[in-house]
Design a protein around this motif. Structure first.
Motif, PDB file in Angstrom:
ATOM      1  N   ILE A  19      29.137 -30.269  -8.771  1.00  0.00           N
ATOM      2  CA  ILE A  19      29.914 -29.025  -8.859  1.00  0.00           C
ATOM      3  C   ILE A  19      30.748 -29.119 -10.133  1.00  0.00           C
ATOM      4  CG2 ILE A  19      31.759 -27.615  -7.846  1.00  0.00           C
ATOM      5  CD1 ILE A  19      30.924 -28.807  -5.087  1.00  0.00           C
ATOM      6  N   LEU A  20      30.675 -28.099 -10.984  1.00  0.00           N
ATOM      7  CA  LEU A  20      31.499 -28.063 -12.195  1.00  0.00           C
ATOM      8  C   LEU A  20      32.565 -26.993 -12.024  1.00  0.00           C
ATOM      9  CD1 LEU A  20      31.891 -29.153 -15.113  1.00  0.00           C
ATOM     10  CD2 LEU A  20      30.457 -27.250 -15.887  1.00  0.00           C
ATOM     11  N   LYS A  21      33.816 -27.396 -12.173  1.00  0.00           N
ATOM     12  CA  LYS A  21      34.924 -26.454 -11.978  1.00  0.00           C
ATOM     13  C   LYS A  21      36.035 -26.758 -12.971  1.00  0.00           C
ATOM     14  CE  LYS A  21      37.704 -27.157  -8.427  1.00  0.00           C
ATOM     15  NZ  LYS A  21      38.307 -27.475  -7.117  1.00  0.00           N
ATOM     16  N   SER A  22      37.011 -25.840 -13.073  1.00  0.00           N
ATOM     17  CA  SER A  22      38.167 -26.085 -13.932  1.00  0.00           C
ATOM     18  C   SER A  22      39.447 -25.959 -13.118  1.00  0.00           C
ATOM     19  CB  SER A  22      38.181 -25.117 -15.119  1.00  0.00           C
ATOM     20  OG  SER A  22      38.367 -23.784 -14.684  1.00  0.00           O
ATOM     21  N   GLU A  23      40.525 -26.432 -13.718  1.00  0.00           N
ATOM     22  CA  GLU A  23      41.827 -26.452 -13.023  1.00  0.00           C
ATOM     23  C   GLU A  23      42.460 -25.071 -12.924  1.00  0.00           C
ATOM     24  OE1 GLU A  23      43.488 -30.891 -14.286  1.00  0.00           O
ATOM     25  OE2 GLU A  23      44.391 -29.101 -15.146  1.00  0.00           O
ATOM     26  N   ALA A  58      29.183 -34.580  -6.204  1.00  0.00           N
ATOM     27  CA  ALA A  58      30.129 -34.964  -7.260  1.00  0.00           C
ATOM     28  C   ALA A  58      30.802 -33.700  -7.792  1.00  0.00           C
ATOM     29  CB  ALA A  58      29.401 -35.675  -8.392  1.00  0.00           C
ATOM     30  N   THR A  59      32.125 -33.660  -7.690  1.00  0.00           N
ATOM     31  CA  THR A  59      32.880 -32.538  -8.242  1.00  0.00           C
ATOM     32  C   THR A  59      33.537 -32.982  -9.540  1.00  0.00           C
ATOM     33  OG1 THR A  59      33.320 -31.670  -6.032  1.00  0.00           O
ATOM     34  CG2 THR A  59      34.708 -30.854  -7.815  1.00  0.00           C
ATOM     35  N   ILE A  60      33.113 -32.359 -10.640  1.00  0.00           N
ATOM     36  CA  ILE A  60      33.686 -32.656 -11.957  1.00  0.00           C
ATOM     37  C   ILE A  60      34.635 -31.516 -12.316  1.00  0.00           C
ATOM     38  CG2 ILE A  60      33.221 -33.035 -14.403  1.00  0.00           C
ATOM     39  CD1 ILE A  60      30.453 -34.069 -13.661  1.00  0.00           C
ATOM     40  N   GLU A  61      35.905 -31.871 -12.534  1.00  0.00           N
ATOM     41  CA  GLU A  61      36.928 -30.854 -12.822  1.00  0.00           C
ATOM     42  C   GLU A  61      37.570 -31.126 -14.174  1.00  0.00           C
ATOM     43  OE1 GLU A  61      40.714 -28.723 -10.555  1.00  0.00           O
ATOM     44  OE2 GLU A  61      40.099 -30.725  -9.935  1.00  0.00           O
ATOM     45  N   PHE A  62      37.545 -30.109 -15.043  1.00  0.00           N
ATOM     46  CA  PHE A  62      38.174 -30.249 -16.359  1.00  0.00           C
ATOM     47  C   PHE A  62      39.401 -29.335 -16.438  1.00  0.00           C
ATOM     48  CE2 PHE A  62      35.055 -26.838 -16.843  1.00  0.00           C
ATOM     49  CZ  PHE A  62      35.761 -25.853 -17.528  1.00  0.00           C
ATOM     50  N   GLY A  63      40.315 -29.693 -17.331  1.00  0.00           N
ATOM     51  CA  GLY A  63      41.506 -28.869 -17.480  1.00  0.00           C
ATOM     52  C   GLY A  63      42.153 -29.060 -18.833  1.00  0.00           C
ATOM     53  N   HIS A  64      42.861 -28.036 -19.278  1.00  0.00           N
ATOM     54  CA  HIS A  64      43.625 -28.107 -20.527  1.00  0.00           C
ATOM     55  C   HIS A  64      44.739 -27.068 -20.451  1.00  0.00           C
ATOM     56  CE1 HIS A  64      44.668 -27.794 -24.791  1.00  0.00           C
ATOM     57  NE2 HIS A  64      44.183 -29.017 -24.902  1.00  0.00           N
TER      58      HIS A  64
END
Length: 255
Positions: free
Chosen positions: A56-60, A19-25
């Motif tokens: 997997i935790l990643k950002s934009e 599971a790839t969780i991607e956050f962004g702002h």
């Protein structure tokens, strides 16, 4: 693509038990309260997903990994209840990362400040680029990294946390973070980083899922008091943010 949504974005992709969780702002991947709340819930949901072995935790984007909590919301805090609630946002995410039942790989492509350093520290294994410098600048505005301190100290020790917190105006580079144990490996480019994240996550996803879950429990043994501890720390920060010192410091930053 980076999001333009003012409350940020959160996407989860599940493929081959990963599971790839991607956050962004739009503000350097910082976190308004709403996004922190969504991330905490998503971590628990994904952690309970029977088909997921690894997160997997990643950002934009290609620049900052995370600029910490929303500055606009920080400035707007006007009472103790709101202050505690604001700082509880990161507390809830850290506790979700701790209790979600799945090992978390952090993929860090760029600079990280404040609460974002706590997110990195709460990952179980972190891969980063050499642009992934870190800074805890909370002292400069009259507060401190109280909520994330247990997670950071667990990873880099008292001396590392002390150095990072007290040297509040300077960045520590990615190799410093690796030497202290925050990062497992550092890469020159994002392409190399992504290749290694893919290789590692595929390997881990091929292992016995029960063994992975039991290892998660073993790694986090001794943190059972964090639900109360991080709430207490959020209360300390909630009080400090209302202090005269902090109000004046925030006014300077706004200008």
């Amino acid at each position: 693509m980076t999001t333009t949504r003012q409350n940020g974005s959160l996407h989860t992709n599940i493929q081959d038990h990963i599971a790839t969780i991607e956050f962004g702002h739009p503000a350097s991947n910082s976190f308004p309260s709403e996004l922190l709340e969504r991330l905490a819930k998503e971590l628990i949901t994904v952690g309970n997903h029977a088909d997921v072995a690894i997160i997997i935790l990643k950002s934009e984007g290609k620049k900052a990994f995370c600029a910490g909590a929303s500055f606009d919301e920080l400035v707007a805090i006007s009472n103790l209840k709101d202050g505690q609630q604001f700082f509880a946002g990161f507390a809830n995410v850290l506790n979700a990362m701790r209790t979600c039942g799945k090992l978390i790989i952090g993929r860090v492509q760029g600079k990280t400040v404040g609460g974002g350093v706590g997110l990195i520290a709460a990952c179980d294994y972190v891969l980063a680029t050499e642009n992934a410098a870190i800074k805890l600048s909370e002292f400069t505005i009259g507060i401190g990294p109280f909520v994330i301190e247990p997670a950071v100290t667990r990873k880099i020790g008292i001396s590392g946390t002390s150095e990072l917190t007290l040297d509040a105006t300077n960045w520590k580079n990615a190799y410093w973070a690796k030497e202290k144990g925050l990062y497992a490996k550092v890469f020159e480019t994002i392409n190399e980083l992504d290749k290694e994240v893919e290789i590692l996550s595929e390997k881990l996803a091929s292992y016995n899922p029960i063994a992975l879950t039991e290892m998660k429990k073993a790694l986090w043994k001794g943190t059972e008091n964090w639900t109360d501890l991080l709430a207490e720390r959020a209360a300390i920060s909630g009080e400090l943010v209302l202090s005269e010192f902090t109000k004046k410091a925030l006014e300077k930053f706004k200008k």
